[in-house]
Scaffold this motif. Sequence first.
Motif, PDB file in Angstrom:
ATOM      1  N   ALA A   1       0.827  -1.208   0.000  1.00 12.85           N
ATOM      2  CA  ALA A   1       0.000   0.000   0.000  1.00 12.85           C
ATOM      3  C   ALA A   1       0.866   1.266   0.000  1.00 12.85           C
ATOM      4  N   ALA A   2       2.000   1.202   0.680  1.00 16.18           N
ATOM      5  CA  ALA A   2       2.899   2.355   0.756  1.00 16.18           C
ATOM      6  C   ALA A   2       3.806   2.468  -0.462  1.00 16.18           C
ATOM      7  N   GLY A   3       3.792   1.458  -1.317  1.00 15.92           N
ATOM      8  CA  GLY A   3       4.688   1.466  -2.477  1.00 15.92           C
ATOM      9  C   GLY A   3       6.143   1.339  -2.078  1.00 15.92           C
ATOM     10  N   ALA A   4       6.398   0.552  -1.048  1.00 16.73           N
ATOM     11  CA  ALA A   4       7.769   0.371  -0.554  1.00 16.73           C
ATOM     12  C   ALA A   4       8.678  -0.065  -1.703  1.00 16.73           C
ATOM     13  N   PRO A   5       9.804   0.605  -1.880  1.00 13.32           N
ATOM     14  CA  PRO A   5      10.693   0.244  -2.988  1.00 13.32           C
ATOM     15  C   PRO A   5      11.447  -1.056  -2.703  1.00 13.32           C
ATOM     16  N   GLY A   6      11.825  -1.722  -3.792  1.00 15.34           N
ATOM     17  CA  GLY A   6      12.679  -2.904  -3.669  1.00 15.34           C
ATOM     18  C   GLY A   6      11.993  -4.134  -3.147  1.00 15.34           C
ATOM     19  N   LEU A   7      10.687  -4.246  -3.325  1.00 16.07           N
ATOM     20  CA  LEU A   7       9.932  -5.400  -2.838  1.00 16.07           C
ATOM     21  C   LEU A   7       9.247  -6.078  -4.019  1.00 16.07           C
ATOM     22  N   VAL A   8       9.466  -7.387  -4.164  1.00 16.19           N
ATOM     23  CA  VAL A   8       8.792  -8.158  -5.205  1.00 16.19           C
ATOM     24  C   VAL A   8       8.086  -9.323  -4.519  1.00 16.19           C
ATOM     25  N   VAL A   9       6.759  -9.344  -4.622  1.00 14.61           N
ATOM     26  CA  VAL A   9       5.957 -10.411  -4.025  1.00 14.61           C
ATOM     27  C   VAL A   9       5.726 -11.457  -5.108  1.00 14.61           C
ATOM     28  N   VAL A  10       6.079 -12.708  -4.802  1.00  8.74           N
ATOM     29  CA  VAL A  10       5.999 -13.788  -5.788  1.00  8.74           C
ATOM     30  C   VAL A  10       5.024 -14.855  -5.326  1.00  8.74           C
ATOM     31  N   ASP A  11       4.036 -15.118  -6.165  1.00 10.38           N
ATOM     32  CA  ASP A  11       3.082 -16.208  -5.961  1.00 10.38           C
ATOM     33  C   ASP A  11       3.681 -17.435  -6.631  1.00 10.38           C
ATOM     34  N   SER A  12       3.989 -18.451  -5.828  1.00 16.39           N
ATOM     35  CA  SER A  12       4.686 -19.633  -6.354  1.00 16.39           C
ATOM     36  C   SER A  12       3.737 -20.780  -6.678  1.00 16.39           C
ATOM     37  N   ARG A  13       2.434 -20.516  -6.712  1.00 13.15           N
ATOM     38  CA  ARG A  13       1.445 -21.574  -6.938  1.00 13.15           C
ATOM     39  C   ARG A  13       1.257 -21.872  -8.428  1.00 13.15           C
TER      40      ARG A  13
ATOM     41  N   SER B   1      15.219 -12.935 -14.125  1.00 10.74           N
ATOM     42  CA  SER B   1      14.592 -12.008 -15.075  1.00 10.74           C
ATOM     43  C   SER B   1      13.348 -11.341 -14.480  1.00 10.74           C
ATOM     44  N   VAL B   2      12.814 -11.899 -13.410  1.00  3.35           N
ATOM     45  CA  VAL B   2      11.609 -11.359 -12.768  1.00  3.35           C
ATOM     46  C   VAL B   2      11.956 -10.420 -11.617  1.00  3.35           C
ATOM     47  N   VAL B   3      13.043 -10.695 -10.935  1.00  2.00           N
ATOM     48  CA  VAL B   3      13.403  -9.934  -9.737  1.00  2.00           C
ATOM     49  C   VAL B   3      14.644  -9.088 -10.026  1.00  2.00           C
ATOM     50  N   PRO B   4      14.514  -7.762  -9.883  1.00  2.00           N
ATOM     51  CA  PRO B   4      15.692  -6.913 -10.086  1.00  2.00           C
ATOM     52  C   PRO B   4      16.761  -7.184  -9.028  1.00  2.00           C
ATOM     53  N   ALA B   5      18.000  -7.000  -9.387  1.00  2.00           N
ATOM     54  CA  ALA B   5      19.107  -7.198  -8.445  1.00  2.00           C
ATOM     55  C   ALA B   5      18.899  -6.306  -7.224  1.00  2.00           C
ATOM     56  N   GLY B   6      19.100  -6.872  -6.047  1.00  2.39           N
ATOM     57  CA  GLY B   6      18.981  -6.130  -4.801  1.00  2.39           C
ATOM     58  C   GLY B   6      17.592  -6.056  -4.216  1.00  2.39           C
ATOM     59  N   ALA B   7      16.572  -6.435  -4.990  1.00  3.06           N
ATOM     60  CA  ALA B   7      15.200  -6.396  -4.473  1.00  3.06           C
ATOM     61  C   ALA B   7      15.000  -7.541  -3.477  1.00  3.06           C
ATOM     62  N   THR B   8      14.150  -7.305  -2.498  1.00  7.31           N
ATOM     63  CA  THR B   8      13.786  -8.348  -1.544  1.00  7.31           C
ATOM     64  C   THR B   8      12.553  -9.067  -2.066  1.00  7.31           C
ATOM     65  N   VAL B   9      12.645 -10.376  -2.118  1.00  8.94           N
ATOM     66  CA  VAL B   9      11.540 -11.206  -2.593  1.00  8.94           C
ATOM     67  C   VAL B   9      10.732 -11.680  -1.392  1.00  8.94           C
ATOM     68  N   VAL B  10       9.399 -11.649  -1.526  1.00 11.72           N
ATOM     69  CA  VAL B  10       8.500 -12.263  -0.544  1.00 11.72           C
ATOM     70  C   VAL B  10       7.731 -13.338  -1.293  1.00 11.72           C
ATOM     71  N   THR B  11       7.878 -14.578  -0.853  1.00  8.89           N
ATOM     72  CA  THR B  11       7.178 -15.686  -1.512  1.00  8.89           C
ATOM     73  C   THR B  11       5.939 -16.072  -0.721  1.00  8.89           C
ATOM     74  N   TYR B  12       4.920 -16.535  -1.453  1.00  7.08           N
ATOM     75  CA  TYR B  12       3.749 -17.103  -0.797  1.00  7.08           C
ATOM     76  C   TYR B  12       3.183 -18.230  -1.635  1.00  7.08           C
TER      77      TYR B  12
END
Length: 185
Positions: free
Chosen positions: A70-82, A109-120
Amino acid sequence: MSTTSPPSAPVAPLPSVVVPSIAVPSPAAASAPSAAVTTVPAAGNAAALAHFAARLTFETDAADVAEDLAAGAPGLVVVDSRSPESWEQGHIPGAVHLPTALIAAHGDSVVPAGATVVTYCWGPGCNGATRAALEFARLGHPVKEMLGGFEYWAREGYPVETARGVSRRPVDELTAPVSGVSCAC
């Protein structure tokens, strides 16, 4: 000679307060076997600090992910692994769909270098997010697993996206305050 007490002022009723009882063992109980929780003693302070601090480096929850999205936090990539079928049934708006089996080949190719990934994945009964997080870690990405998965995201009333648009389910009173106010854990 008789004495009379002065009239007493009416006493307002006290609000209902629930106070948990604390069992104090009697000396005879000291030799009794310990309770199930304390059969294995709690960790010492240093070990507890290390353990819980480490868990927070590996895990996040739906409330924190929702706040950052909601805050548009930079460097966050949420990945749905289903699976694709699961994704189509509903997913977190703004998430990227990348099934676990494809992460090794396409994660960079999906996640930029340095970004934090959140998987669910689906929920607490599924370890798909754990396996997905492991794949991103193998690629060298900082990664956290979202506890509760898509199930708790939806049950806590956060937005769910499908081909029909974005909707919200009513908050499940067993997962979050129905008022919509954060639990502020």
